[in-house]
Design an enzyme around this catalytic site. Structure first.
Site, PDB file in Angstrom:
ATOM      1  N   ASN A 238      11.035   5.419  -0.879  1.00 13.32           N
ATOM      2  CA  ASN A 238      10.533   4.084  -0.550  1.00 13.32           C
ATOM      3  C   ASN A 238      11.500   3.320   0.335  1.00 13.32           C
ATOM      4  OD1 ASN A 238       8.416   4.827  -2.026  1.00 13.32           O
ATOM      5  ND2 ASN A 238       8.838   3.520  -3.789  1.00 13.32           N
ATOM      6  N   ILE A 239      10.881   2.535   1.228  1.00 13.81           N
ATOM      7  CA  ILE A 239      11.676   1.790   2.195  1.00 13.81           C
ATOM      8  C   ILE A 239      11.732   0.318   1.819  1.00 13.81           C
ATOM      9  CG2 ILE A 239      11.310   3.410   4.084  1.00 13.81           C
ATOM     10  CD1 ILE A 239       8.932   1.818   5.001  1.00 13.81           C
ATOM     11  N   ASP A 240      11.130  -0.026   0.658  1.00 13.21           N
ATOM     12  CA  ASP A 240      11.025  -1.451   0.287  1.00 13.21           C
ATOM     13  C   ASP A 240      12.292  -2.009  -0.348  1.00 13.21           C
ATOM     14  OD1 ASP A 240      10.861  -0.415  -2.338  1.00 13.21           O
ATOM     15  OD2 ASP A 240       8.668  -0.463  -2.321  1.00 13.21           O
TER      16      ASP A 240
ATOM     17  N   CYS B  53      22.886  -8.161  23.092  1.00 16.59           N
ATOM     18  CA  CYS B  53      22.358  -7.268  24.132  1.00 16.59           C
ATOM     19  C   CYS B  53      21.284  -7.948  24.974  1.00 16.59           C
ATOM     20  CB  CYS B  53      21.795  -6.006  23.498  1.00 16.59           C
ATOM     21  SG  CYS B  53      23.057  -5.079  22.639  1.00 16.59           S
TER      22      CYS B  53
ATOM     23  N   SER C  21       3.061  11.827  -3.240  1.00 14.43           N
ATOM     24  CA  SER C  21       2.183  12.977  -2.985  1.00 14.43           C
ATOM     25  C   SER C  21       2.998  14.229  -2.669  1.00 14.43           C
ATOM     26  CB  SER C  21       1.243  12.660  -1.822  1.00 14.43           C
ATOM     27  OG  SER C  21       2.004  12.444  -0.643  1.00 14.43           O
TER      28      SER C  21
ATOM     29  N   CYS D 104       1.503   4.457 -12.984  1.00 15.50           N
ATOM     30  CA  CYS D 104       2.833   4.732 -13.534  1.00 15.50           C
ATOM     31  C   CYS D 104       3.348   3.611 -14.443  1.00 15.50           C
ATOM     32  CB  CYS D 104       3.832   5.071 -12.431  1.00 15.50           C
ATOM     33  SG  CYS D 104       3.973   3.820 -11.159  1.00 15.50           S
TER      34      CYS D 104
ATOM     35  N   CYS E 245      20.710  -2.773  15.838  1.00 12.41           N
ATOM     36  CA  CYS E 245      20.359  -2.838  17.258  1.00 12.41           C
ATOM     37  C   CYS E 245      20.478  -1.423  17.840  1.00 12.41           C
ATOM     38  CB  CYS E 245      21.307  -3.784  17.997  1.00 12.41           C
ATOM     39  SG  CYS E 245      21.160  -3.657  19.792  1.00 12.41           S
TER      40      CYS E 245
ATOM     41  N   PRO F  52       0.820  -1.215   0.000  1.00  6.54           N
ATOM     42  CA  PRO F  52       0.000   0.000   0.000  1.00  6.54           C
ATOM     43  C   PRO F  52       0.854   1.265   0.000  1.00  6.54           C
ATOM     44  CG  PRO F  52       0.044  -0.987   2.204  1.00  6.54           C
ATOM     45  CD  PRO F  52       0.798  -1.920   1.299  1.00  6.54           C
ATOM     46  N   ASP F  53       0.326   2.351  -0.574  1.00 10.06           N
ATOM     47  CA  ASP F  53       1.022   3.618  -0.356  1.00 10.06           C
ATOM     48  C   ASP F  53       0.583   4.141   1.017  1.00 10.06           C
ATOM     49  OD1 ASP F  53      -1.457   4.721  -0.778  1.00 10.06           O
ATOM     50  OD2 ASP F  53      -0.970   5.701  -2.671  1.00 10.06           O
ATOM     51  N   PHE F  54       0.873   5.396   1.332  1.00 15.07           N
ATOM     52  CA  PHE F  54       0.591   5.874   2.687  1.00 15.07           C
ATOM     53  C   PHE F  54      -0.715   6.660   2.776  1.00 15.07           C
ATOM     54  CE2 PHE F  54       5.056   5.008   2.428  1.00 15.07           C
ATOM     55  CZ  PHE F  54       5.294   4.332   3.605  1.00 15.07           C
ATOM     56  N   ARG F  55      -0.927   7.591   1.817  1.00 15.45           N
ATOM     57  CA  ARG F  55      -1.994   8.566   1.998  1.00 15.45           C
ATOM     58  C   ARG F  55      -3.196   8.374   1.088  1.00 15.45           C
ATOM     59  NH1 ARG F  55       2.830  10.426   2.821  1.00 15.45           N
ATOM     60  NH2 ARG F  55       3.238  11.307   4.886  1.00 15.45           N
TER      61      ARG F  55
ATOM     62  N   ASN G 150       1.768  10.346 -11.996  1.00 11.65           N
ATOM     63  CA  ASN G 150       1.126  10.000 -10.716  1.00 11.65           C
ATOM     64  C   ASN G 150      -0.340   9.650 -10.921  1.00 11.65           C
ATOM     65  OD1 ASN G 150       2.027   9.888  -7.950  1.00 11.65           O
ATOM     66  ND2 ASN G 150       0.541  11.498  -7.464  1.00 11.65           N
TER      67      ASN G 150
ATOM     68  N   HIS H 192      14.604   7.819   2.858  1.00 11.87           N
ATOM     69  CA  HIS H 192      14.028   7.412   4.142  1.00 11.87           C
ATOM     70  C   HIS H 192      14.549   6.056   4.600  1.00 11.87           C
ATOM     71  CE1 HIS H 192      10.425  10.247   3.113  1.00 11.87           C
ATOM     72  NE2 HIS H 192      11.507  10.906   3.476  1.00 11.87           N
TER      73      HIS H 192
END
Ligand code: OAD
Length: 277
Positions: A111-113, A165, A214, A254, A138, A38-41, A237, A130
């Site tokens: 993107n973090i993927d 730890c 966005s 896209c 850790c 999913p996207d975020f917004r 977009n 990001h």
């Protein structure tokens, strides 16, 4: 100063893609939604799926202070954005094609993927603004792990802890030994490379493609404002961004838009079908 032109057409873009040598791509979650992430917004985006958490602001799930108070909240939802293994989209493949044609200056991705890396974008061409799920650290000893080592924990909504730890557990510190994916949370700094390369890249790029975002989160949202006005700025977009200034907005999915462009650019622009391992 050159006044913005509203006469830039798709034919201009096709010709600019052929001649460009230093294309900057600013991308976001929309380039991975065709894979089921999913996207975020958007209406059905991640933030809409978090109503049950009763957060004032759903972005809090990516907030460093909130994580330090209770990492369990992030780990209860992280599985929703966990990248599928061994998959990437047509759009990722298009970025790789630009790299193969020696036209990609840089891909600034939010993107973090980590799917750009999977599609073969070289580390030097890629800025993961990001961070990403590609690695994890850790919080106590800062030991770094390959990201996939905690994927099972994420799938099962468990908080992963570092085995070194863990032996010296301090009950009073809730995040003692907690492993966090190397995602840049709100309240954390963006990678140093972002700040080092941004200005020269903005000055020297000859075409900017903003894809699947966005443009709501700073400082990425302002990248296009740093690009000289003479450099064409194109939006690809699903939703228009009426408050932002583009020379051309191609509104649609896209993957479809770049397939259309590729068909009109000729044989050497055929986008290799994403090959999954
Ligand atoms: P958003 O969810 O804010 O925006 C995604 C955009 O992609 C929307 O404008 C959609 O219309 C568009 N879109 C969705 N599917 C598409 C498709 N198949 N083709 C074209 N466009 C499509 O996501 P981002 O802008 O990436 O931060 O969000 C930026 C940051 O906000 C993220 O990096 C994340 C979030 O908080 C962190 O994870 C730290």
């Amino acid at each position: 100063y050159q006044a913005p032109t509203n006469t830039y057409t798709i034919d201009n873009l096709l010709s600019d893609l052929k001649s460009a040598k230093r294309i900057m791509i600013v991308s976001g979650a929309g380039i991975s939604t065709s894979l089921g992430i999913p996207d975020f917004r958007s209406f059905k985006g991640l933030y809409a799926q978090l109503e049950h958490l009763n957060l004032k602001d759903p972005q809090k799930v990516f907030d460093m202070q909130a994580f330090q108070k209770d990492p369990g909240v992030f780990y209860s939802i992280a599985h929703l954005v966990l990248p599928p293994e061994g998959k990437y989209s047509m759009l990722h493949s298009f970025i790789k094609l630009l790299q193969d044609k020696d036209k990609l200056l840089r891909n600034y991705t939010q993107n973090i993927d980590n799917l750009e890396a999977r599609a073969g974008i070289e580390p030097e061409k890629l800025i993961q603004c990001h961070g990403s799920f590609g690695s994890a650290s850790c919080l106590t000893c800062r030991n770094r792990f390959a990201g996939h080592k905690i994927f099972d924990h994420i799938r099962h909504q468990h908080v992963p802890r570092c085995s070194t730890c863990w032996k010296t557990v301090q009950e009073a510190v809730i995040t003692h030994g907690v492993i966090k994916p190397d995602i840049t949370f709100f309240g954390e700094d963006l990678p140093k490379r972002f700040y080092g390369l941004l200005e020269p890249d903005c000055k020297s790029c000859d075409l900017v493609l903003v894809i699947g975002t966005s443009l709501k989160v700073e400082p990425v949202a302002s990248i296009i404002d740093k690009v000289p006005r003479k450099t064409p700025r194109i939006l690809i977009n699903k939703d228009p961004l009426p408050d932002r200034d583009f020379d051309l907005s191609l509104i649609g999915y896209c993957d479809d838009v770049v397939s259309y462009l590729s068909q009109h650019l000729g044989e050497s622009w055929k986008i290799p079908h994403p090959s999954y391992d």
